[in-house]
Design a protein around this motif. Structure first.
Motif, mmCIF file in Angstrom:
data_model
loop_
_atom_site.group_PDB
_atom_site.id
_atom_site.type_symbol
_atom_site.label_atom_id
_atom_site.label_comp_id
_atom_site.label_asym_id
_atom_site.label_seq_id
_atom_site.Cartn_x
_atom_site.Cartn_y
_atom_site.Cartn_z
ATOM 1 N N VAL A 32 -5.505 7.382 -31.762
ATOM 2 C CA VAL A 32 -4.179 7.925 -32.082
ATOM 3 C C VAL A 32 -3.293 7.903 -30.851
ATOM 4 N N SER A 33 -3.850 8.298 -29.726
ATOM 5 C CA SER A 33 -3.089 8.306 -28.481
ATOM 6 C C SER A 33 -2.625 6.904 -28.099
ATOM 7 N N SER A 34 -3.526 5.944 -28.180
ATOM 8 C CA SER A 34 -3.151 4.571 -27.823
ATOM 9 C C SER A 34 -2.176 3.973 -28.835
ATOM 10 N N LEU A 54 9.619 -5.557 -38.308
ATOM 11 C CA LEU A 54 8.298 -5.730 -38.904
ATOM 12 C C LEU A 54 7.201 -5.356 -37.903
ATOM 13 N N ASP A 55 7.401 -5.705 -36.639
ATOM 14 C CA ASP A 55 6.432 -5.317 -35.604
ATOM 15 C C ASP A 55 6.342 -3.793 -35.480
ATOM 16 N N VAL A 56 7.497 -3.138 -35.569
ATOM 17 C CA VAL A 56 7.514 -1.671 -35.508
ATOM 18 C C VAL A 56 6.767 -1.091 -36.707
ATOM 19 N N LEU A 57 7.032 -1.653 -37.894
ATOM 20 C CA LEU A 57 6.350 -1.167 -39.092
ATOM 21 C C LEU A 57 4.846 -1.383 -39.006
ATOM 22 N N ASN A 58 4.429 -2.502 -38.461
ATOM 23 C CA ASN A 58 2.989 -2.762 -38.287
ATOM 24 C C ASN A 58 2.373 -1.760 -37.314
ATOM 25 N N SER A 59 3.087 -1.434 -36.252
ATOM 26 C CA SER A 59 2.580 -0.448 -35.286
ATOM 27 C C SER A 59 2.501 0.932 -35.916
ATOM 28 N N GLN A 60 3.492 1.259 -36.744
ATOM 29 C CA GLN A 60 3.453 2.542 -37.440
ATOM 30 C C GLN A 60 2.271 2.597 -38.415
ATOM 31 N N ASP A 62 -0.563 1.011 -38.025
ATOM 32 C CA ASP A 62 -1.755 1.200 -37.193
ATOM 33 C C ASP A 62 -1.915 2.661 -36.785
ATOM 34 N N LEU A 63 -0.805 3.305 -36.440
ATOM 35 C CA LEU A 63 -0.841 4.725 -36.075
ATOM 36 C C LEU A 63 -1.290 5.570 -37.262
ATOM 37 N N THR A 64 -0.791 5.260 -38.436
ATOM 38 C CA THR A 64 -1.186 5.995 -39.634
ATOM 39 C C THR A 64 -2.675 5.822 -39.912
ATOM 40 N N SER A 65 -3.183 4.629 -39.730
ATOM 41 C CA SER A 65 -4.620 4.386 -39.924
ATOM 42 C C SER A 65 -5.454 5.170 -38.914
ATOM 43 N N SER A 66 -4.973 5.244 -37.683
ATOM 44 C CA SER A 66 -5.679 6.010 -36.652
ATOM 45 C C SER A 66 -5.691 7.496 -36.990
#
Length: 124
Positions: A32-34, A54-60, A62-66
Motif C-alpha cells: 500500500v505504501s509503495s 489511463l496510467d493514473v487510473l492503472n496506478s489507482q 493497483d493501490l486499490t488491489s493493495s
C-alpha cells in the motif's frame, strides 16, 4: 487421536495462522505504501505531460488491489485469533466480555434431576 492431540493440533494451526496473517499484513502495508508513492509519481508525471490519465487510473487500481490485500490479511488475522481462542476454550460470551446474559442449564437440571423419583416410590 486423543482429545489432547486434537486440541494441541488446533492450537498449533491457529497460531501458525496468526503468524502467517502478521506476515501478510506487513507485506500488504508495504505494498500500500509503495502503491501510494507510485500513484503520486504517476500523477506528477501526468501533470508534466509524460503520462496519461489511463496510467493514473492503472496506478489507482493497483493501490486499490493493495488495500484489498491488506483488508483480507487483517480479516484473516481476526479469524485465526478467534480460532486460537476457540481451541483454548476461551471463545465464550463471558470470556469475550459480551454484554449478554449468560444462562446455564443448572436450574433445569435441578428441576428434572430425579424426575423418576415419584414412580420409584409408587412401585416400591
Amino acid at each position: 487421536m486423543s482429545a489432547y492431540d486434537q486440541i494441541r493440533e488446533a492450537v498449533i494451526s491457529a497460531w501458525s495462522g496468526i503468524q502467517s496473517a502478521d506476515a501478510q499484513i506487513q507485506a500488504a502495508q508495504a505494498a500500500v505504501s509503495s502503491s501510494n508513492t507510485v500513484l503520486e509519481g504517476v500523477i506528477q508525471e501526468r501533470d508534466l505531460g509524460t503520462r496519461t490519465t489511463l496510467d493514473v487510473l492503472n496506478s489507482q487500481a493497483d493501490l486499490t488491489s493493495s488495500r484489498e490485500a491488506l483488508i483480507n490479511a487483517s480479516s484473516n488475522k481476526v479469524v485465526a485469533t478467534f480460532s486460537l481462542l476457540s481451541a483454548m476454550g476461551r471463545l465464550t460470551a463471558q470470556d469475550l466480555g459480551l454484554p449478554v446474559e449468560v444462562k446455564t442449564a443448572v436450574p433445569y437440571t435441578q428441576a428434572v434431576e430425579d424426575v423418576w423419583q415419584e414412580l420409584r416410590t409408587v412401585v416400591e
